[in-house]
Design an enzyme around this catalytic site. Structure first.
Site, PDB file in Angstrom:
ATOM      1  N   LYS A  11      26.162  56.128  13.335  1.00  0.00           N
ATOM      2  CA  LYS A  11      25.446  55.318  12.347  1.00  0.00           C
ATOM      3  C   LYS A  11      24.445  54.372  13.017  1.00  0.00           C
ATOM      4  CE  LYS A  11      29.203  53.480  10.692  1.00  0.00           C
ATOM      5  NZ  LYS A  11      30.156  54.083  11.672  1.00  0.00           N
ATOM      6  N   ARG A  51      32.166  47.476  24.550  1.00  0.00           N
ATOM      7  CA  ARG A  51      32.675  46.575  23.518  1.00  0.00           C
ATOM      8  C   ARG A  51      34.181  46.384  23.680  1.00  0.00           C
ATOM      9  NH1 ARG A  51      30.323  48.636  17.802  1.00  0.00           N
ATOM     10  NH2 ARG A  51      32.501  48.221  17.241  1.00  0.00           N
TER      11      ARG A  51
HETATM   12  P1  ADP Z   1      28.627  54.206  15.039  1.00  0.00           P
HETATM   13  O1  ADP Z   1      27.568  53.162  14.810  1.00  0.00           O
HETATM   14  O2  ADP Z   1      28.765  55.137  13.874  1.00  0.00           O
HETATM   15  O3  ADP Z   1      29.939  53.628  15.464  1.00  0.00           O
HETATM   16  P2  ADP Z   1      27.070  54.932  17.441  1.00  0.00           P
HETATM   17  O4  ADP Z   1      25.700  55.220  16.947  1.00  0.00           O
HETATM   18  O5  ADP Z   1      27.293  53.645  18.135  1.00  0.00           O
HETATM   19  O6  ADP Z   1      28.131  55.144  16.229  1.00  0.00           O
HETATM   20  O7  ADP Z   1      27.498  56.139  18.396  1.00  0.00           O
HETATM   21  C1  ADP Z   1      28.759  56.146  19.069  1.00  0.00           C
HETATM   22  C2  ADP Z   1      28.573  56.689  20.495  1.00  0.00           C
HETATM   23  O8  ADP Z   1      28.246  58.086  20.424  1.00  0.00           O
HETATM   24  C3  ADP Z   1      27.440  56.027  21.277  1.00  0.00           C
HETATM   25  O9  ADP Z   1      27.840  55.934  22.628  1.00  0.00           O
HETATM   26  C4  ADP Z   1      26.254  56.997  21.111  1.00  0.00           C
HETATM   27  O10 ADP Z   1      25.390  56.957  22.247  1.00  0.00           O
HETATM   28  C5  ADP Z   1      26.954  58.352  20.991  1.00  0.00           C
HETATM   29  N1  ADP Z   1      26.273  59.269  20.055  1.00  0.00           N
HETATM   30  C6  ADP Z   1      25.591  58.952  18.934  1.00  0.00           C
HETATM   31  N2  ADP Z   1      25.117  60.057  18.321  1.00  0.00           N
HETATM   32  C7  ADP Z   1      25.530  61.119  19.077  1.00  0.00           C
HETATM   33  C8  ADP Z   1      25.365  62.539  18.968  1.00  0.00           C
HETATM   34  N3  ADP Z   1      24.685  63.099  17.941  1.00  0.00           N
HETATM   35  N4  ADP Z   1      25.926  63.315  19.922  1.00  0.00           N
HETATM   36  C9  ADP Z   1      26.614  62.740  20.961  1.00  0.00           C
HETATM   37  N5  ADP Z   1      26.812  61.418  21.124  1.00  0.00           N
HETATM   38  C10 ADP Z   1      26.264  60.592  20.189  1.00  0.00           C
HETATM   39  P1  ADP Z   2      31.745  50.991  14.385  1.00  0.00           P
HETATM   40  O1  ADP Z   2      30.330  51.249  13.965  1.00  0.00           O
HETATM   41  O2  ADP Z   2      32.038  51.476  15.758  1.00  0.00           O
HETATM   42  O3  ADP Z   2      32.757  51.391  13.385  1.00  0.00           O
HETATM   43  P2  ADP Z   2      31.241  48.273  13.632  1.00  0.00           P
HETATM   44  O4  ADP Z   2      30.351  47.581  14.572  1.00  0.00           O
HETATM   45  O5  ADP Z   2      30.676  48.787  12.357  1.00  0.00           O
HETATM   46  O6  ADP Z   2      31.945  49.420  14.455  1.00  0.00           O
HETATM   47  O7  ADP Z   2      32.478  47.344  13.230  1.00  0.00           O
HETATM   48  C1  ADP Z   2      33.226  46.643  14.208  1.00  0.00           C
HETATM   49  C2  ADP Z   2      34.304  45.830  13.513  1.00  0.00           C
HETATM   50  O8  ADP Z   2      33.709  44.841  12.662  1.00  0.00           O
HETATM   51  C3  ADP Z   2      35.243  46.609  12.595  1.00  0.00           C
HETATM   52  O9  ADP Z   2      36.307  47.212  13.308  1.00  0.00           O
HETATM   53  C4  ADP Z   2      35.710  45.504  11.639  1.00  0.00           C
HETATM   54  O10 ADP Z   2      36.690  44.692  12.248  1.00  0.00           O
HETATM   55  C5  ADP Z   2      34.461  44.668  11.463  1.00  0.00           C
HETATM   56  N1  ADP Z   2      33.633  45.127  10.317  1.00  0.00           N
HETATM   57  C6  ADP Z   2      32.400  45.682  10.359  1.00  0.00           C
HETATM   58  N2  ADP Z   2      31.950  45.972   9.120  1.00  0.00           N
HETATM   59  C7  ADP Z   2      32.929  45.584   8.260  1.00  0.00           C
HETATM   60  C8  ADP Z   2      33.089  45.633   6.841  1.00  0.00           C
HETATM   61  N3  ADP Z   2      32.131  46.161   6.039  1.00  0.00           N
HETATM   62  N4  ADP Z   2      34.242  45.160   6.318  1.00  0.00           N
HETATM   63  C9  ADP Z   2      35.194  44.628   7.091  1.00  0.00           C
HETATM   64  N5  ADP Z   2      35.120  44.565   8.427  1.00  0.00           N
HETATM   65  C10 ADP Z   2      34.005  45.035   9.024  1.00  0.00           C
END
Ligand code: ADP
Ligand code: ADP
Ligand code: ZN
Length: 208
Positions: free
Chosen positions: A15, A153
């Site tokens: 995302k 993180r």
């Molecule tokens: P989210 O915001 O949904 O948690 P991220 O965009 O941070 O996901 O992506 C999670 C990890 O996977 C990051 O280290 C990113 O570089 C990697 N990543 C993102 N998209 C892809 C993809 N299409 N294929 C492989 N790795 C990816």
């Molecule tokens: P990822 O994209 O890897 O899932 P995020 O950066 O979106 O991680 O979220 C990290 C943390 O922040 C979550 O595990 C949660 O604790 C909190 N968080 C983020 N968005 C929300 C939400 N919409 N509601 C509740 N907690 C949230």
């Protein structure tokens, strides 16, 4: 009015990576509750600090995130919303405060999510995402975009990742079902390359 895009997907689905590109391409705001909460981790709320929930992989209380999202959307002429809604009550709140042009779900298998999250590295300065295997920076530990330091993180450890994935299954999968039942959800194969995923999202948004 700019496009209003909702990007849904499990932790690690891509995302953040896609939102950054979408925000640049469409000239809209990237609204992300995760980044907003990380920037205010030690803010005192009546429920405790965001940190106390985030370090365990639990959801921060709805009242706190709803307020963040409402303020951010009010100011935005178009947005890509990332990380919200994470449960049905947040989804109801969102329906009350805005309309959406596109709802996209990035589908990625759980085993792949664990590998993506535990190998994720983020820039301490600008927040750009990298991966130790899938998306390596040109120089190890250094951000390609701004030269900042790449860090892991606190919640990207294997144990917290497992907890976040189970919170996703219990709380956020019903949100995906809700938009699917409404007939507005477009599902995209999130296991393609980042470029391919982006092209798929673009064709959805351009049609919206
Ligand atoms: P989210 O915001 O949904 O948690 P991220 O965009 O941070 O996901 O992506 C999670 C990890 O996977 C990051 O280290 C990113 O570089 C990697 N990543 C993102 N998209 C892809 C993809 N299409 N294929 C492989 N790795 C990816
Ligand atoms: P990822 O994209 O890897 O899932 P995020 O950066 O979106 O991680 O979220 C990290 C943390 O922040 C979550 O595990 C949660 O604790 C909190 N968080 C983020 N968005 C929300 C939400 N919409 N509601 C509740 N907690 C949230
Ligand atoms: Zn950077």
């Amino acid at each position: 009015m700019g496009k209003r895009i909702l990007l849904l997907g499990a932790p690690g689905a891509g995302k953040g990576t896609q939102s950054k590109r979408l925000a640049e391409t469409y000239g809209v705001e990237h609204v992300t509750t995760g980044d907003a909460l990380r920037a205010n981790k030690d803010m005192e709320t009546e429920y405790g600090t965001p940190r106390s929930f985030m370090e365990k992989g639990e959801l921060v209380p709805d009242a706190v995130v709803n307020e963040i999202v409402e303020a951010a959307l009010e100011d935005a002429d178009g947005y890509v919303l990332d990380g919200y809604p994470r449960n049905l009550s947040q989804a109801e709140y969102l329906t009350e405060i805005t309309d959406l042009d596109a709802v996209v779900y990035l589908n990625v298998a759980e085993s792949e999510l664990v590998e993506r999250l535990t190998g994720r590295r983020v820039c301490d300065d600008c927040g750009t995402n990298f991966h130790v295997k899938f998306n390596q920076p040109e120089e190890e530990g250094v951000c390609d975009d701004c030269g900042g330091e790449l860090v892991q993180r606190d919640d990207d450890t294997e144990e917290t990742v497992r907890e976040r994935l189970s919170v996703f299954e219990e709380n956020t999968e019903p949100v995906i079902e809700h938009y699917r039942d409404e007939g507005v959800l477009v599902e995209i194969d999130g296991e393609q390359t980042p470029d391919e995923v982006f092209e798929d999202i673009r064709s959805v948004v351009d049609d919206a």
